[in-house]
Scaffold this motif. Structure first.
Motif, PDB file in Angstrom:
ATOM      1  N   LYS A   1      27.450 -37.137  41.830  1.00 45.61           N
ATOM      2  CA  LYS A   1      27.263 -36.556  40.510  1.00 45.61           C
ATOM      3  C   LYS A   1      26.832 -37.665  39.556  1.00 45.61           C
ATOM      4  O   LYS A   1      27.098 -38.841  39.789  1.00 45.61           O
ATOM      5  N   ALA A  25      29.045 -35.123  32.268  1.00 52.18           N
ATOM      6  CA  ALA A  25      28.353 -34.910  33.534  1.00 52.18           C
ATOM      7  C   ALA A  25      26.918 -34.457  33.232  1.00 52.18           C
ATOM      8  O   ALA A  25      26.701 -33.592  32.391  1.00 52.18           O
ATOM      9  N   VAL A  37      19.681 -33.678  41.869  1.00 49.94           N
ATOM     10  CA  VAL A  37      21.085 -33.397  41.595  1.00 49.94           C
ATOM     11  C   VAL A  37      21.199 -32.110  40.790  1.00 49.94           C
ATOM     12  O   VAL A  37      22.034 -31.270  41.050  1.00 49.94           O
ATOM     13  N   ASP A  45      24.745 -32.476  34.783  1.00 53.97           N
ATOM     14  CA  ASP A  45      24.714 -31.534  35.892  1.00 53.97           C
ATOM     15  C   ASP A  45      23.782 -30.368  35.556  1.00 53.97           C
ATOM     16  O   ASP A  45      23.003 -30.438  34.607  1.00 53.97           O
TER      17      ASP A  45
END
Lengths: 766, 212
Positions: free
Chosen positions: A140, A163, A192, A165
């Motif tokens: 991550k 994060a 990712v 993400d």
């Protein structure tokens, strides 16, 4: 190619070119706009992304600093109270939504953490305080901020991070409108998080901007902002498609309109072309069918006017072709045609033709002017037209010549009709209150034979009028004896030619005697034709014919040349005797003097040894011209003599002006001397008049001594006739002359200047 | 470090020196110089001599660490274990002095002028002083058991009267990177001696050097 098609195609091509250029420009602009727009969006995206990271960093820094500065927290750190530290970190992380909060010792060991996966005591990769750092942990990505915990010197680090993400990528994508991909690269690239559906973004069609977030050791972290070009272009392409549609529709509409307009233009043109074809064919009656108010209407009007003009010109051309412009009478052509029509349906009737010749009309023109002459002609025309006659026509054939024909039930009426024509011209014509006398000669001919010919009939009337003029009659009716048959004429003409070419003509000489002294004063040169089959012919047998056909000019020239040669020969032999040659009316023209001069020069004959005898009638038609010619001849030095004086109509005034040296009293008066005292008076007065004009007077036809004596009494100068000698050949004349006393002639034996050869040639070839 | 902090408080130094002189019976003056390799004096370096042969004599004393212009003055202090230190506040603003150091953890309430209590440093070790409302205020107090210690001033040297015997030498400075040249142990005879020491300092280091 038809005009219609060409017009339409030209406009279509033009419009196509314009549309193509416009479409090309629009699509090029669209393409570059799309590309530029994508680049701009990417620029904005990068900027937004950078600011977002910066904003995150600030947020994280504030949150981390807040907890690091908290005294209680620092107490907990000093006391190494793990539970408290954990809860404090969790609390701080929750405030800003940090995914990871880690407290590490200065040497990197984890003291406490909010993320359960980070074990206490483990070494955390971030050890130094850092404003903004990207951490990769367990696959991550975190945006990390590290701040020191001071008490007061740094005793530990707090690292706090968001994060990066899928959620973060989606948020970023929502803000920027771009595809966002976060990826790791350690050799190969691993995505990712991405908002771009895998495989949908063909590299070719996508423009991307890569932002290196971190490049620590082997693992690089990148954010990729991407934009599909086709998506960016889509609105522009929709615009372009719409433009193409508009272009296609306008091309079709334009093409249809252009064809319609072109057809609208060319259809009347075709109609006009058909009309023009009709006009060319001589059809002036059909109306032009184009009714418009535009240029084509103007053209049609122009064609209409042209049609009218052509029609009227056509009529006037026909009028000129068949009508005499001055009098409005038919001309020869139209008269011939009308006569033919009349002749084609004779039935029991016959057709008479008259040719009417005005006498001395030329004088009217000369003395009173052409306008008067024209008025006279018009008056005559109207008088002749007004004559009551059946199925008739009147025409003007030449300046002073008219013609008429009429249908006669009985040939016996011919004379009466001719007389009526003459009677119509008896009254003087009044022009400008001035009476003008007209004298006319009429020749008549009557249609005869099975199929009478109009031309032949007219020719006969023409011959008759010629006869009447020569014989000083007012009227003559054609008879076959007036002329040899046409075939005979033709053969006679041929024979005459041959006679000249083969030297069948002979010169005969009749002496002229000075009455007072009986000396020879000269000789008149006369013609004889030594015909191969008919023997020796006198002039009466061929000269009138030669005069009719114009061949006389050839004969005269031959006679002049031979006479001059003979005279010169005698002159060189010491016998200088003047020779007189007869000149006919046809011979008199403006170049007669130069021809005579050429002959004199060629034969080296002194001019005084040649004289010319002209009849009065030869200069009665055009006295002025005759005067010019005679003056020129006189200046050459040749003698001039008026022949047959008293038979013509020449006025004394005119005679006085002529530069002649001699006049011959006609034999008819001389013959009458013996019997009629009246003739004596005439001869006397003629002689007196000649003398008073300074002329020598010659009497012809002296056959007896009593007549000779009488003439001598009347002081006539020279006599000529059988009393002295008949005409003789050159040899006979030479022999006759031997020993006779001659009137001396002062003739120089000097060379006469040679004349130019052009006249010589004329002489030979005429 | 600025000149003003290095100059220190003459009063405090005088107290300390008279105390040392009183204790120095049959002692010999030992001059210790601490400099960098380039010859600059390592101001604020602390020199501690632990006697190895006999127990150290002496009693507890007092010390003063003032706060002037948001600084601790002196910046670096060294005291014998059991010393009671007063933290007067000479600024016009309040300070809240605290320490989280294991050798002495304390916190004085926000105050101005003289604090209500003194702080007794009863365990040897390094105490880092801070002010809770002024992060930049940092002070150091070295607490040692030995009565023989000194701090390097602008002169670059400190002279200690040491009884004859064996001693262990400890050197500390907030920015100390390494001790290049120094005896671990040395013996003092009854005569003056001079010991030169060379250190490396790293002014940029973020953490403070470890207490020896």
């Amino acid at each position: 190619m038809l005009l219609r098609t060409r017009i339409a195609l030209t406009f279509l091509l033009l419009l196509s070119a314009v549309l193509t250029a416009a479409l090309y420009a629009v699509s090029a602009a669209n393409r570059s706009n799309a590309a530029r727009e994508v680049q701009r969006q990417l620029d904005v995206g990068v900027s937004v992304f950078t600011r977002l990271l910066e904003s995150n960093r600030r947020l994280l820094t504030q949150a981390a600093q807040a907890v690091a500065a908290d005294y209680g927290f620092r107490e907990a750190v000093a006391a190494n109270d793990t539970e408290t530290m954990n809860s404090a970190l969790e609390n701080a992380g929750a405030r800003v939504g940090a995914a990871l909060v880690v407290l590490t010792s200065l040497d990197g060991h984890v003291l406490a953490a909010s993320g359960s996966h980070v074990a206490a005591g483990s070494v955390f990769p971030i050890t130094a305080p850092h404003g903004n750092r990207v951490l990769v942990d367990s696959g991550k990505i975190y945006q990390m901020v590290t701040v020191p915990v001071r008490s007061p010197l740094p005793v530990a680090w707090i690292s706090m991070g968001f994060a990066l993400d899928d959620k973060a990528a989606r948020e970023l994508a929502d803000i920027t409108g771009l595809g966002v991909t976060l990826s790791l690269s350690s050799g190969a690239r691993t995505e990712v998080a991405s908002t771009v559906a895998a495989g949908s973004a063909a590299a070719r069609d996508t423009v991307a901007r890569r932002i290196a977030l971190s490049n620590q050791g082997d693992i690089g972290v990148e954010a990729t902002l991407s934009r599909s070009l086709s998506e960016a272009r889509a609105p522009f392409e929709r615009l372009t498609d719409r433009l193409f549609l508009i272009a296609a529709v306008s091309l079709i509409a334009f093409g249809w309109t252009a064809f319609a307009i072109a057809r609208n233009i060319t259809r009347p043109l075709r109609d006009l072309t058909r009309s023009v074809d009709r006009i060319r064919g001589g059809d002036y009656e059909l109306a032009l069918t184009v009714h418009r108010r535009d240029e084509l209407g103007v053209l049609a009007d122009g064609l209409k006017h042209m049609q009218t003009a052509v029609q009227s010109r056509d009529q006037s051309i026909r009028r000129l072709a068949y009508q005499d412009a001055l009098t409005g009478l038919m001309n020869r052509t139209a008269f011939g045609a009308a006569l033919s029509v009349a002749l084609s349906d004779l039935g029991s009737t016959t057709v008479a033709v008259a040719v009417i010749n005005l006498l001395r009309f030329r004088r009217i023109n000369e003395h009173l002017g052409y306008p008067v002459g024209d008025e006279v002609l018009k008056a005559i025309a109207s008088r002749l037209s007004a004559l009551p006659s059946v199925d008739s026509a009147v025409a003007r054939l030449a300046t002073d010549e008219f013609a008429a024909f009429t249908r006669l039930a009985d040939p016996a009426q011919l004379q009466a009709w001719g007389t009526s024509l003459l009677a119509a011209l008896v009254e003087p014509v009044i022009v400008e209150a001035q009476p003008i006398d007209i004298a006319a000669t009429v020749g008549l001919a009557l249609a005869s034979g099975v199929q009478p010919d109009a031309d032949d009939l007219l020719r006969r009337a023409d011959v008759a009028v010629g006869r009447a003029r020569r014989e000083k009659h007012a009227l003559a009716i054609y008879q076959d004896s007036f002329q040899p048959a046409a075939r005979e004429q033709l053969s006679l003409l041929g024979e005459l030619r041959r006679a000249v070419e083969e030297d069948e003509l002979r010169l005969y000489f009749q002496p002229k005697i000075e009455l007072a002294t009986n000396r020879v004063a000269g000789a008149e040169v006369l013609m004889r034709w030594q015909h191969p089959s008919r023997g020796l012919l006198s002039p009466a047998a061929f000269i009138p014919f030669a005069e009719q056909t114009g061949f006389i000019r050839r004969i005269t020239r031959w006679a002049l040349d031979r006479a001059a040669a003979q005279g010169a020969e005698w002159h060189r032999a010491g016998c200088s005797i003047p020779l007189a040659v007869n000149i006919s009316a046809d011979d008199i023209d403006e170049r007669l003097d130069s021809r005579i001069a050429a002959i004199l020069g060629r034969h080296q004959l002194p001019p005084c040894l040649l004289s010319l005898e002209l009849t009065e009638s030869s200069f009665i038609d055009d006295p002025e011209r005759a005067l010019r010619v005679l003056t020129a001849l006189a200046s050459l030095g040749v003698g001039l003599s008026i022949d047959d004086f008293g038979t013509g109509y020449s006025s004394l005034g005119m005679l006085a002006r002529m530069p002649v040296h001699e006049m011959k009293v006609d034999r008819s008066f001389v013959l009458g001397l013996a019997s009629d005292a009246g003739y004596a008076a005439i001869v006397r007065s003629a002689i007196d008049m000649g003398h008073s004009l300074g002329l020598k007077v010659v009497a012809e036809g002296i056959e007896t001594e009593s007549i000779a004596g009488r003439l001598r009494e009347l002081r006539c100068d020279i006599g000529q006739g059988y009393l002295y000698a008949r005409p003789m050949s050159a040899q006979e004349f030479a022999a006759w002359l031997e020993g006779k006393p001659r009137v001396p002639v002062i003739a120089p034996l000097v060379d006469f200047p040679a004349q130019d050869h052009i006249d010589t040639q004329n002489l030979v070839t005429y | 470090m600025t000149g003003s902090t290095r100059r220190g408080n003459p009063c405090a130094l005088w107290v300390m020196l008279t105390m040392l002189c009183a204790a120095a019976v049959n002692a010999s003056p030992v001059t210790i110089t601490v400099a960098t390799s380039s010859g600059d004096p390592a101001v604020d370096a602390i020199v501690v001599l632990d006697p190895l042969d006999s127990a150290a004599p002496g009693t507890a004393a007092t010390a003063v660490i003032d706060q002037v212009n948001k600084r601790f003055v002196p910046h670096v202090s060294v005291v014998r274990t059991g010393t009671s230190v007063t933290f007067p506040n000479s600024d016009h603003i309040r300070h809240q002095v605290y320490s989280f150091s294991p050798a002495k953890t304390f916190s004085l309430k926000l105050y101005a002028g003289s604090p209500e209590v003194d702080v007794v440093f009863d365990k040897p070790g390094l105490v880092v002083l801070g002010c809770n409302i002024h992060d930049t205020m940092v002070g150091f107090v070295g607490v040692v058991d030995s009565p023989y210690f000194g701090k390097i001033t602008q002169t670059g040297a400190v002279t200690l009267d040491l009884p004859a015997g064996r001693y262990r030498m400890r050197i500390w400075h907030p920015n100390l990177a390494a001790v290049t040249q120094a005896p671990q142990e040395f013996t003092v005879a009854e005569k003056p001696a001079s010991i030169p020491i060379i250190v490396e300092l790293d002014p940029g280091r973020e953490t403070v050097a470890a207490w020896p």
